[in-house]
Design a protein around this motif. Structure first.
Motif, short mmCIF file in Angstrom:
data_model
loop_
_atom_site.label_atom_id
_atom_site.label_comp_id
_atom_site.label_asym_id
_atom_site.label_seq_id
_atom_site.Cartn_x
_atom_site.Cartn_y
_atom_site.Cartn_z
N LEU A 107 0.83 -1.20 0.00
CA LEU A 107 0.00 0.00 0.00
C LEU A 107 0.86 1.26 0.00
O LEU A 107 0.57 2.22 -0.71
N ILE B 107 -5.08 -1.46 -4.14
CA ILE B 107 -5.44 -2.24 -2.96
C ILE B 107 -5.84 -3.67 -3.30
O ILE B 107 -5.51 -4.61 -2.57
N ILE C 268 -8.07 1.93 4.00
CA ILE C 268 -8.61 0.97 3.03
C ILE C 268 -10.08 1.28 2.74
O ILE C 268 -10.77 1.89 3.55
#
Length: 425
Positions: free
Chosen positions: A14, A20, A330
């Motif tokens: 990341l 992702i 995220i």
């Protein structure tokens, strides 16, 4: 060591700006290799996780949202809401939030809501005296309601993971979504208390009726979707298909803002967006499976029980903190697949309803859309309004605080999220 490889490689990827979905997949495969587990499970897991009937709702809701956005419904909704409350003090702030709630019930996506409405609402707010950064921050936050008020792709994914009724999950988000909207209006009133705001002229009854007729077909879409689901006419997945067909009919034959040539582009865009979501769903599901087979999910669940001392109120506070932090890094769909296998069993053992937990998780993920460094809505807002990330990150703080208040009220007053699911049965 297993946890270090799985999570360590994930966060390193990341930080290297690897997408992702790819980060989730690569870290999962590295862990499988370390544990000498069959890598052949990757393909079967990816297939099984994305071949669920309930997930068919995702491409249809995306297509329906794109069609309604192209049809010009956003401008009509804004005009209608402006005739209702635009003349009041802080009226444009109310218009922003109300229209975001309506459009949320069409698109089911936070970034799509900001993109569709921001180019119209943000300039309109600045013209009546609102600060540009604050207006952009409000629009970005109001857009986050898009994943709380049904239809919501995040609720669909949560339901596919846990087996909870998607219809009940949809119903659980209505009151909390409205509550969050009310809190945002209050926050904007406080933020703009020193601004000299211009009042728009009060609309006449004739103007209100004309605006209502113009926006009617857009306003009818949420009624058809939710009414059909809770009236037992069709399932949430079928409702997604109905929304796409309905949007196409409205755009082609009623508003006549969509041509046959536009359909090819709408389909291509929807396929592209669906592919991104489904790739993340597949790799996040693989990540969740690795968490389970390596025993990391069970260990984390046991640790949460010990830390909370078996007290569900402390546990709820802990998961809110975890989810708010996770939302900074995220996206909502990935967070669902990673954290639900850990949090859900503990919540059920403590007597927390799975639908209530789902609403709490989705509200947290909505707040994640406006918290840097991965606050997608903020980036969309910045691009539309030409505001720097530094400016909007500061301006969004009061709205984050207002959203957290709504979250805590929903967390500790379960009736807010459970009233409608129980009423609609």
């Amino acid at each position: 060591m297993v946890a270090l490889i799985l999570f360590g490689s994930f966060f390193v990827l990341l930080l290297l700006n690897v997408p992702i979905g790819l980060s989730l997949g690569v870290s999962s495969i590295l862990t499988l290799l370390y544990e000498n587990l069959p890598v052949s499970m990757v393909s079967s897991n990816l297939y099984s996780s994305t071949s669920k009937f309930v997930l068919l709702a995702i491409p249809f809701f995306i297509l329906g949202g794109n069609i309604m956005e192209k049809s010009g419904i956003s401008q009509r909704l804004i005009d209608f809401c402006r005739t209702l409350v635009g003349h009041k003090k802080s009226g444009m702030a109310m218009v922003c939030v109300i229209v975001a709630c309506f459009f949320a019930a069409i698109s089911g996506s936070g970034p799509a809501t900001v993109a569709a409405l921001g180019m119209i609402i943000i300039p309109a707010m600045t013209r009546v005296g609102y600060n540009k950064a604050s207006s952009t921050a409000l629009m970005s936050t109001a857009g986050a309601i898009g994943i709380i008020i049904p239809p919501s792709i995040t609720f669909v994914i949560y339901g596919s993971i846990t087996g909870n009724s998607v219809g009940s999950l949809f119903a659980s988000g209505i009151v909390p979504g409205i509550l969050m909207g009310v809190m945002l209006v209050i926050a904007m009133v406080w933020v703009s208390r020193k601004e000299e705001l211009k009042l728009l002229p009060k609309a006449t009854g004739k103007e209100k009726w004309a605006a209502f007729k113009d926006a009617f077909w857009g306003l009818l879409m949420p009624v058809i979707i939710l009414g059909g689901i809770y009236g037992g006419i069709f399932t949430p997945t079928e409702a997604a298909a109905v929304s796409a067909v309905y949007g196409l009919i409205v755009g082609l034959f009623i508003y006549k803002s969509i041509t046959l040539k536009d359909i090819k582009r709408l389909l291509a865009d929807s396929v592209s967006q669906t592919a991104v979501v489904m790739f993340i769903v597949g790799t996040a599901s693989l990540f969740a499976w690795v968490l389970t087979v390596t025993g990391l999910a069970a260990s984390a669940s046991n640790m949460l029980i010990q830390v909370s001392g078996g007290n569900k109120y402390i546990f709820l506070l802990i998961i809110n903190v975890i989810l708010l932090i996770a939302g900074c890094f995220i996206d909502a769909n990935s967070a669902s697949y990673i954290l639900v296998p850990i949090l859900y069993p503990v919540a059920i053992s403590l007597g927390i309803d799975g639908v209530h937990l789902g609403c709490i998780m989705v509200m947290n993920m909505a707040i994640g859309l406006i918290t840097p460094p991965v606050g997608v809505n903020l980036y969309v807002g910045c691009g539309i309004a030409n505001v720097s990330l530094k400016e909007i990150s500061k301006a969004v703080l009061p709205f984050v605080a207002a959203s957290i208040i709504a979250l805590l009220l929903t967390t500790y007053i379960p009736v807010l999220s459970m009233f409608l699911p129980k009423l609609l049965g």
